[in-house]
Design a protein around this motif. Structure first.
Motif, PDB file in Angstrom:
ATOM      1  N   HIS A  93      -3.485  -0.120  -1.590  1.00 56.73           N
ATOM      2  CA  HIS A  93      -4.167   0.508  -0.452  1.00 56.73           C
ATOM      3  C   HIS A  93      -3.467   1.846  -0.181  1.00 56.73           C
ATOM      4  O   HIS A  93      -2.265   1.875   0.109  1.00 56.73           O
ATOM      5  CB  HIS A  93      -4.099  -0.390   0.788  1.00 56.73           C
ATOM      6  N   GLU A  96      -1.002   2.948   2.907  1.00 47.97           N
ATOM      7  CA  GLU A  96       0.128   2.059   3.200  1.00 47.97           C
ATOM      8  C   GLU A  96       1.359   2.584   2.446  1.00 47.97           C
ATOM      9  O   GLU A  96       1.859   1.960   1.504  1.00 47.97           O
ATOM     10  CB  GLU A  96      -0.250   0.626   2.798  1.00 47.97           C
ATOM     11  N   ARG A 138      -7.392   3.939   2.341  1.00 47.55           N
ATOM     12  CA  ARG A 138      -7.234   2.566   1.852  1.00 47.55           C
ATOM     13  C   ARG A 138      -7.918   2.330   0.496  1.00 47.55           C
ATOM     14  O   ARG A 138      -7.395   1.653  -0.375  1.00 47.55           O
ATOM     15  CB  ARG A 138      -7.838   1.617   2.909  1.00 47.55           C
ATOM     16  N   HIS A 177       2.726  -3.964   0.753  1.00 48.07           N
ATOM     17  CA  HIS A 177       1.636  -3.408   1.574  1.00 48.07           C
ATOM     18  C   HIS A 177       2.161  -2.962   2.928  1.00 48.07           C
ATOM     19  O   HIS A 177       3.305  -3.204   3.284  1.00 48.07           O
ATOM     20  CB  HIS A 177       0.580  -4.488   1.850  1.00 48.07           C
ATOM     21  N   GLU A 178       1.211  -2.373   3.710  1.00 44.07           N
ATOM     22  CA  GLU A 178       1.441  -2.149   5.132  1.00 44.07           C
ATOM     23  C   GLU A 178       0.163  -2.539   5.863  1.00 44.07           C
ATOM     24  O   GLU A 178      -0.892  -2.724   5.243  1.00 44.07           O
ATOM     25  CB  GLU A 178       1.748  -0.683   5.400  1.00 44.07           C
TER      26      GLU A 178
END
Ligand SMILES: [Zn+2]
Length: 292
Positions: A93, A96, A138, A177-178
């Motif tokens: 993504h 992130e 994203r 991820h974030e």
């Protein structure tokens, strides 16, 4: 007996029909200005790799959207004797960024301290979705959520990863991820009844003074004190409904030991990086203690 099968089949059909949301968006303009320069990442990776003869870097695919071109790199670390193999990935993504930075810093750390992880070999894919990372978005340029594409492989990026991991097995896989909506740190594990290692990571992060997420829903699952423990049937459900994520795919094909790390983008950059470093460190140390 026949009736039970009928009820099960109807249940599955209902679930499939309720959840065909792929998370995909319409595409983005080809001439969208970039938010980050991918060549800055490439030069950091190249300079780390050139300083350590156990590190190598290769292109495993070329992402191409009109004028936008970027390789997908894997940086590999090969100790003299290999006892464990680990795959690390980030940036599926594009919005992130701490997950990507954690991967680049991991490469830089291995270059500076090649003995740190002893006999563990690494494959590190810092940016799975370079277009997304370059544009702080994203999705990929076509609006595809690459992390929902590992059942259908409509995106260039997911096909590159599928081809790279084809036939490979790893002792441990971690995807970084974030989460723009989360208030605290959380993580996933997959088809693994033993939660002690994830609990150790979560408690360590909490003991550092960071918040732990209590309220994230992920399609059919929910965090329990910072942990989403996805059952095996959940992976098959995601496959059946065409939403399989990269880690779902890795768990079904490449490793029994797969984790996703999530940090909240609301927190400060250094705090997010510190959470990623802590989580990676604990998960990797768990392998080392079993080697010696
Ligand atoms: Zn993500």
């Amino acid at each position: 007996m026949k009736r039970n099968w009928l009820i099960l089949a109807l249940g599955i059909l209902l679930l499939v029909s309720l959840s065909c949301a792929s998370g995909h968006e319409v595409g983005f303009p080809e001439n969208l200005p970039v938010a980050r320069d991918i060549s800055s990442l490439e030069s950091r990776l190249s300079s780390a790799v050139s300083s350590c003869d156990r590190l190598s870097m290769k292109t495993i695919g070329q992402i191409s959207y009109g004028a936008y071109q970027s390789p997908v790199w894997v940086v590999s670390f090969s100790p003299a004797v290999i006892k464990r193999k680990v795959l690390l990935s980030g940036g599926i993504h594009g919005n992130e960024p701490a997950g990507v930075e954690a991967m680049v810093q991991m490469v830089e750390m291995l270059a500076k301290d090649p003995e740190k992880y002893g006999n563990i070999a690494f494959d590190i894919i810092p940016v799975v979705n370079p277009w997304g990372w370059s544009h702080d978005i994203r999705f990929n340029q076509e609006g595809c959520d690459v992390n929902r594409d590992f059942a259908t492989f409509k995106c260039q990026e997911s096909a590159v990863i599928r081809d790279f991991v084809n036939g490979k097995r790893y002792t441990l896989i971690i995807d970084s991820h974030e989460d723009p909506d989360a208030k605290g740190f959380y993580m996933y594990q997959y088809a693994n009844p033993d939660t002690w290692l994830s609990r150790k990571v979560i408690n360590t992060v909490r003991n550092q003074g960071y918040p732990v997420e209590q309220d994230v829903n992920m399609i059919i699952l929910r965090t329990e004190d910072g942990l989403i423990n996805a059952p095996l049937w959940g992976l098959w459900y995601m496959k059946l409904t065409g939403q399989l994520s990269i880690t779902n795919y890795f768990r079904l094909n490449n490793s029994n030991n797969v984790y996703t790390i999530e940090t909240p983008t609301k927190l400060a950059w250094e705090d997010r990086l510190n959470m990623h470093r802590k989580a990676l460190g604990i998960l990797l140390d768990s392998l080392q203690t079993t080697i010696r």
